[in-house]
Write a protein that holds these residues in place. Sequence first.
Motif, PDB file in Angstrom:
ATOM      1  N   ALA A 366      -6.054  -2.944  29.806  1.00  0.00           N
ATOM      2  CA  ALA A 366      -4.986  -2.148  29.193  1.00  0.00           C
ATOM      3  C   ALA A 366      -3.913  -1.909  30.229  1.00  0.00           C
ATOM      4  N   SER A 367      -2.669  -1.965  29.802  1.00  0.00           N
ATOM      5  CA  SER A 367      -1.533  -1.743  30.697  1.00  0.00           C
ATOM      6  C   SER A 367      -0.783  -0.495  30.269  1.00  0.00           C
ATOM      7  N   VAL A 445     -10.887  -0.488  26.576  1.00  0.00           N
ATOM      8  CA  VAL A 445     -10.104   0.514  27.303  1.00  0.00           C
ATOM      9  C   VAL A 445      -8.687   0.498  26.758  1.00  0.00           C
ATOM     10  N   ALA A 446      -8.037   1.673  26.758  1.00  0.00           N
ATOM     11  CA  ALA A 446      -6.657   1.782  26.251  1.00  0.00           C
ATOM     12  C   ALA A 446      -5.951   2.908  26.976  1.00  0.00           C
ATOM     13  N   PHE A 447      -4.643   2.729  27.219  1.00  0.00           N
ATOM     14  CA  PHE A 447      -3.812   3.765  27.814  1.00  0.00           C
ATOM     15  C   PHE A 447      -3.176   4.608  26.716  1.00  0.00           C
ATOM     16  N   ILE A 454      -6.679   7.783  29.537  1.00  0.00           N
ATOM     17  CA  ILE A 454      -7.185   6.520  29.015  1.00  0.00           C
ATOM     18  C   ILE A 454      -8.380   6.810  28.121  1.00  0.00           C
ATOM     19  N   ALA A 455      -8.649   5.882  27.218  1.00  0.00           N
ATOM     20  CA  ALA A 455      -9.832   5.965  26.366  1.00  0.00           C
ATOM     21  C   ALA A 455     -10.697   4.746  26.640  1.00  0.00           C
ATOM     22  N   ILE A 487     -11.137  -0.116  21.249  1.00  0.00           N
ATOM     23  CA  ILE A 487     -10.546   1.224  21.146  1.00  0.00           C
ATOM     24  C   ILE A 487      -9.044   1.150  21.413  1.00  0.00           C
ATOM     25  N   ILE A 488      -8.261   1.973  20.687  1.00  0.00           N
ATOM     26  CA  ILE A 488      -6.815   2.075  20.894  1.00  0.00           C
ATOM     27  C   ILE A 488      -6.384   3.514  20.594  1.00  0.00           C
ATOM     28  N   PHE A 489      -5.138   3.836  20.940  1.00  0.00           N
ATOM     29  CA  PHE A 489      -4.484   5.063  20.491  1.00  0.00           C
ATOM     30  C   PHE A 489      -3.480   4.703  19.404  1.00  0.00           C
TER      31      PHE A 489
END
Length: 654
Positions: A366-367, A445-447, A454-455, A487-489
């Motif tokens: 994730a960036s 992983v996600a920002f 992060i998640a 996973i994401i936001f």
Amino acid sequence: TLWPPKCPMLFMWAYNDVQQGGQEESNRIVHITPWHMNPAQDAVATQVSNAVHVGIQRRTTRREDNEELFSLQEPQVREDILRMIMQYLQDEGYNSSVMTLQDEANIKMAEQAQKTILVKKMRKLILEGDWGEVEKLCAKNPFKHSNAFLYAVYKQVYLELLERQEYQKAFTYLTKRLKPLEARVRESRGEAEGTGTTADEFRDLCYLLTCRTVQDAPSFKNWDGSKGTSREQLVEQFQAILDADRLGTVSASPVAAALPRVPPHRLVTLMRQAVAYQIEFAPYHPKVVPRLTTLLRDYSCLVLPNALKGTFSGHRKNVKSLIFVGQDGDYLASGSSDNTVRIWDVDNVTSVAVSPGHNGRIWDLASAKSGRFLASAAGDGTVSIWDLQDLCNKPRGAEQQKGPAGPVYEDGVGMVDRRGGPVPDEATLPRVCSINAHEGDAYGVAFHPGQTHIASAGYDKAARLWDARTGRAVKSFVGHTSSVSTIIFNPHGNMVISGGKDCTVKFWDIRSGLCVRTLASHLGEVTCVNMDTSGGLLLSSSKDNSNRLWDLRVSRPIKRFKGHQNTSKNFIRSYFGPSQSLIIGGSEDGFVYIWDIETANILQRLGGHHGVVYSAVWNPTRAQVATCSHDGTVKTWWYDTSKPVYVDGTDPAD
């Protein structure tokens, strides 16, 4: 051969001898004509053919959201925006709305002017040391709820009393004023009782009653007295706590006659300039001036990748994940089963940095939106955060292109070490922190859009929220009955969306940690979830050989994209593509698939990898697709205007 399924397309080569004046031309014109092209495909081909490639244009101002241009907290800017909105409403005949907005703006501007006066007075009183008046002013709006600032004021008074050796008054200040506030300030900072900087500082304040000088206490060894800079520092602290720069100088009347006149149709003019800017700096320009039907998305020419742009070699094993770094996409990050993360220069097709390595394969990357930080999730159960600042500040292009020394060979697309290791020009990525995120593999992983959290998702059936600055666990989301694979936001940052091997997609409220919605139409494990920029559509990939598009207003799937292969133990991912009107994804058959979001038909199948294609991601700034594969390579694809719009994917060399 008819290809693809449910979308038959036969490419027939028609060699036309051109006759002119009875003489045969020496040039042969070769046409590629799609046979059985349906109206939707024909419409896409027409739009794509309108694009002309002009290349990546470097911008003086890197991003549109750069606050160095102007700040929305600047009073004059906010006032100008209100006046432009009122002008537009008036031009459209919404006179009642104009009057309501004008009344509300007048009230707020008057309050703002009063705050400005109080701020100036507070600064003056602090510098003069008139602490009695400062304390009275702290009881008024907008300062009366700022416990942190009042605590700082009391602390300054206390230190000055000690400096003058007025110990009895100092003791009274400590017990009657500082002590009651210390608990409130500590609570507001989230510090436990007896721990944290506030508690340590208060212990030093008590200790000072037994000291000869203020500087004897560790917390105040740099305090230079009332005649030094301590009061100026308190003013700076006051500005930081209250965000005093928001209260700058502002006119008390937003629509006063003395204000500059708003040029006619100013809001519409700025919007047209914004669209023109988007067109000008896009890598593809339209042949015909476009007519926009919405302003809710940035304009870009619709392109359909049809050709290989570059191949990135360097990983020693398969590449499970990749992502463009930041919004500009000048760099690519890839994660491999060789336990490393590599950073690639997209223009030069070279590896420029490599991570020290996890103790397990890299499942996801994730960036951060800014491109400053990169996060990786690995098979060792950890999530690492890497700092890319030094890398992103390096000169790019011709300045950076230097031949590496050592045992390397040229493969036609980039320089790699014969042994698969880093070439000498590669940097080592600095790791900010490593989080023991999960028991077993960390799969996703996600920002957060705010870039502060992060998640992560993992084998232990849990999804978790972490503070990216400290590595501290903030929240756990428990409810999946099997491993959580992705996973994401959401774009607003108030929801976490996860997909799992229990064939469900779950939505979690980020504050309460509760599951507020579950989608359960897939027949196989969910391998990827992705959301459009509006937050209204969700794309999910599953091991039931399908990608599904969900309308989140009604919580049901509205499209299903098929034709690829996703049934094995691999994590095959798909994402929104060009103009968010196409879907791109990988497949176990080694091809990259592109679907039309309206018809769910396959528009393109790109061949070039020699193994499972795990992921395909789109970067709108560069108008390129990047893919990663079991063959250990990363590839980029683009729309080559010299080639046919549609290709059959059987000959990657073409």
